[in-house]
Motif scaffolding. Structure first.
Motif, PDB file in Angstrom:
ATOM      1  N   ASN A  16       0.837  -1.225   0.000  1.00 42.73           N
ATOM      2  CA  ASN A  16       0.000   0.000   0.000  1.00 42.73           C
ATOM      3  C   ASN A  16       0.871   1.273   0.000  1.00 42.73           C
ATOM      4  N   PHE A  21      -3.021   2.151  -2.195  1.00 44.84           N
ATOM      5  CA  PHE A  21      -3.771   0.948  -1.824  1.00 44.84           C
ATOM      6  C   PHE A  21      -3.859  -0.055  -2.981  1.00 44.84           C
ATOM      7  N   ASP A  22      -3.340  -1.249  -2.731  1.00 45.76           N
ATOM      8  CA  ASP A  22      -3.341  -2.371  -3.693  1.00 45.76           C
ATOM      9  C   ASP A  22      -2.478  -2.129  -4.935  1.00 45.76           C
ATOM     10  N   GLU A 132      -1.477 -16.151  -3.276  1.00 48.21           N
ATOM     11  CA  GLU A 132      -1.798 -15.065  -2.326  1.00 48.21           C
ATOM     12  C   GLU A 132      -3.312 -14.896  -2.173  1.00 48.21           C
ATOM     13  N   HIS A 140      -4.425  -9.404  -5.225  1.00 47.25           N
ATOM     14  CA  HIS A 140      -3.650  -8.158  -5.240  1.00 47.25           C
ATOM     15  C   HIS A 140      -2.164  -8.491  -5.218  1.00 47.25           C
ATOM     16  N   ASP A 142       0.456  -6.242  -4.483  1.00 51.24           N
ATOM     17  CA  ASP A 142       1.371  -5.268  -3.865  1.00 51.24           C
ATOM     18  C   ASP A 142       2.320  -5.891  -2.836  1.00 51.24           C
ATOM     19  N   ASN A 143       2.103  -7.148  -2.440  1.00 52.27           N
ATOM     20  CA  ASN A 143       3.123  -7.879  -1.687  1.00 52.27           C
ATOM     21  C   ASN A 143       3.894  -8.833  -2.599  1.00 52.27           C
ATOM     22  N   THR A 185      -5.728 -10.466   6.712  1.00 53.46           N
ATOM     23  CA  THR A 185      -5.975  -9.547   5.595  1.00 53.46           C
ATOM     24  C   THR A 185      -7.430  -9.635   5.135  1.00 53.46           C
ATOM     25  N   ARG A 189      -9.867  -6.390   5.078  1.00 53.22           N
ATOM     26  CA  ARG A 189     -10.432  -5.853   3.832  1.00 53.22           C
ATOM     27  C   ARG A 189     -11.930  -5.622   3.982  1.00 53.22           C
ATOM     28  N   GLY A 262       0.603  -2.765   4.742  1.00 56.87           N
ATOM     29  CA  GLY A 262      -0.416  -3.732   4.321  1.00 56.87           C
ATOM     30  C   GLY A 262      -1.654  -3.619   5.194  1.00 56.87           C
ATOM     31  N   SER A 263      -2.123  -4.750   5.697  1.00 48.67           N
ATOM     32  CA  SER A 263      -3.316  -4.686   6.536  1.00 48.67           C
ATOM     33  C   SER A 263      -2.961  -4.644   8.019  1.00 48.67           C
TER      34      SER A 263
HETATM   35  N1  HSE Z   1      -3.179  -4.214  -0.361  1.00 46.60           N
HETATM   36  C1  HSE Z   1      -3.491  -5.239   0.590  1.00 46.60           C
HETATM   37  C2  HSE Z   1      -4.472  -4.691   1.596  1.00 46.60           C
HETATM   38  C3  HSE Z   1      -2.236  -5.674   1.262  1.00 46.60           C
HETATM   39  O1  HSE Z   1      -4.203  -3.613   2.126  1.00 46.60           O
HETATM   40  O2  HSE Z   1      -5.478  -5.322   1.861  1.00 46.60           O
HETATM   41  C4  HSE Z   1      -2.434  -6.692   2.332  1.00 46.60           C
HETATM   42  O3  HSE Z   1      -2.025  -7.941   1.891  1.00 46.60           O
END
Ligand code: HSE
Length: 311
Positions: A16, A21-22, A132, A140, A142-143, A185, A189, A262-263
């Motif tokens: 993020n 975000f994402d 994932e 997503h 981003d990780n 996560t 979300r 992240g989360s």
């Molecule tokens: N982009 C994701 C989120 C990262 O914020 O939910 C967490 O894995």
């Protein structure tokens, strides 16, 4: 076929990155896990229990991100072989530091090495993304993308993935404080607002675009002005005791931005030298300790290698 084995290591990631975000994430030089992958003649995927720490990852093949990624890879190749995976977690799942993504990346990376590299790293991303999704309930990158490629990655589009690896300032440092409790996560979300006003969209796009410009221009003051997030932080900060005090301590200690990784519950802060990164870590820890929760502080540059084979 002779039994073949490989040991690999995958690194933690901050996703993020504030307003991204994402769509933004970077890797750090903090080992997320070590994984041993064995090839066997007898077909079937097996996730073996970790030696030492117990219950750190699901053994169920549908839920384990490594197993899901390996299954996709084998079915793509039409290979009916056996694959055994053993994971030694260095960062517990539910940290906000890409622990499940590290498994989703390490497994296809290791298998690709054992099979003589039939795939490019770009191909491996698709398997890692499937893995994932098994943990987070959503697609997503981003990780997984920074974990796989290293560096600071921007994701313009998911279908098909269009990734941009940004040049990062050599002196960009990241301080992370990881309070020792877990946030799932998939749950984190669910608490996000589903709709945003036109004004929010404008503000968020302004900040995320300017953050990229700041990173590319090595303009730390611009990075600082841009590290504002209207999506994750307002909702998820409620899950992290003392979040805003820890953030304030980091900013007062000179951080160029500080928010949830992240989360969560990990919180990261950016700075321009190792010395400052350590001072910021000390300030964050002092506040976090008052909440009587065990925490771990990491200080790192951006990791540029992606996963590595261990000797
Ligand atoms: N982009 C994701 C989120 C990262 O914020 O939910 C967490 O894995």
């Amino acid at each position: 076929m002779k039994s073949m084995s490989i040991k690999v290591s995958a690194f933690a990631t901050v996703s993020n990155v504030g307003p991204g975000f994402d769509i933004m994430g970077f890797a750090v030089d903090v080992e997320a896990e070590e994984m041993i992958v064995n090839l066997k003649e007898k077909p079937g995927i097996k996730i073996l229990k970790s030696l030492g720490n117990k219950n750190q990852y699901p053994l169920n093949l549908e839920k384990n991100t490594a197993a899901v990624a390996v299954k996709k890879m084998l079915s793509f190749l039409g290979l009916n072989i056996g694959v055994e995976v053993r994971i030694k977690k260095k960062i517990v799942p539910g940290s906000g530091l890409g622990s499940s993504a590290a498994s989703a990346v390490a497994a296809p990376f290791a298998l690709n090495e054992l099979l003589g590299r039939p795939f490019t790293k770009k191909d491996l991303l698709l398997f890692a993304l499937e893995g994932e999704a098994a943990a987070s309930g959503s697609f997503h990158a981003d990780n997984v993308a920074p974990c796989l490629f290293g560096g600071f990655v921007l994701i313009r589009e998911y279908n098909p993935p269009d990734l941009i690896n940004l040049p990062v300032p050599k002196n960009l440092y990241c301080t992370i404080i990881h309070p020792q409790f877990s946030i799932k996560t998939s749950e984190a979300r669910k608490i996000l607002r589903k709709e945003y006003s036109l004004k929010d969209v404008t503000v968020q796009s302004g900040n995320s675009s300017a953050l990229i410009a700041g990173i590319m221009k090595r303009d730390f003051e611009l990075v600082k002005r841009s590290m504002n997030d209207l999506i994750s932080e307002p909702a998820r900060s409620k899950l992290i005791p003392g979040f805003y005090e820890i953030k304030e301590a980091a900013l007062n200690a000179g951080a160029y931005g500080c928010t949830i990784s992240g989360s969560g519950p990990a919180i990261f802060a950016l700075s321009d030298s190792e010395r400052n990164a350590r001072i910021i870590g000390h300030a964050m820890k002092k506040v976090s300790d008052a909440y009587k929760r065990k925490n771990i502080v990491y200080v790192s540059k951006i990791n540029l290698s992606g996963p590595v084979v261990k000797g």
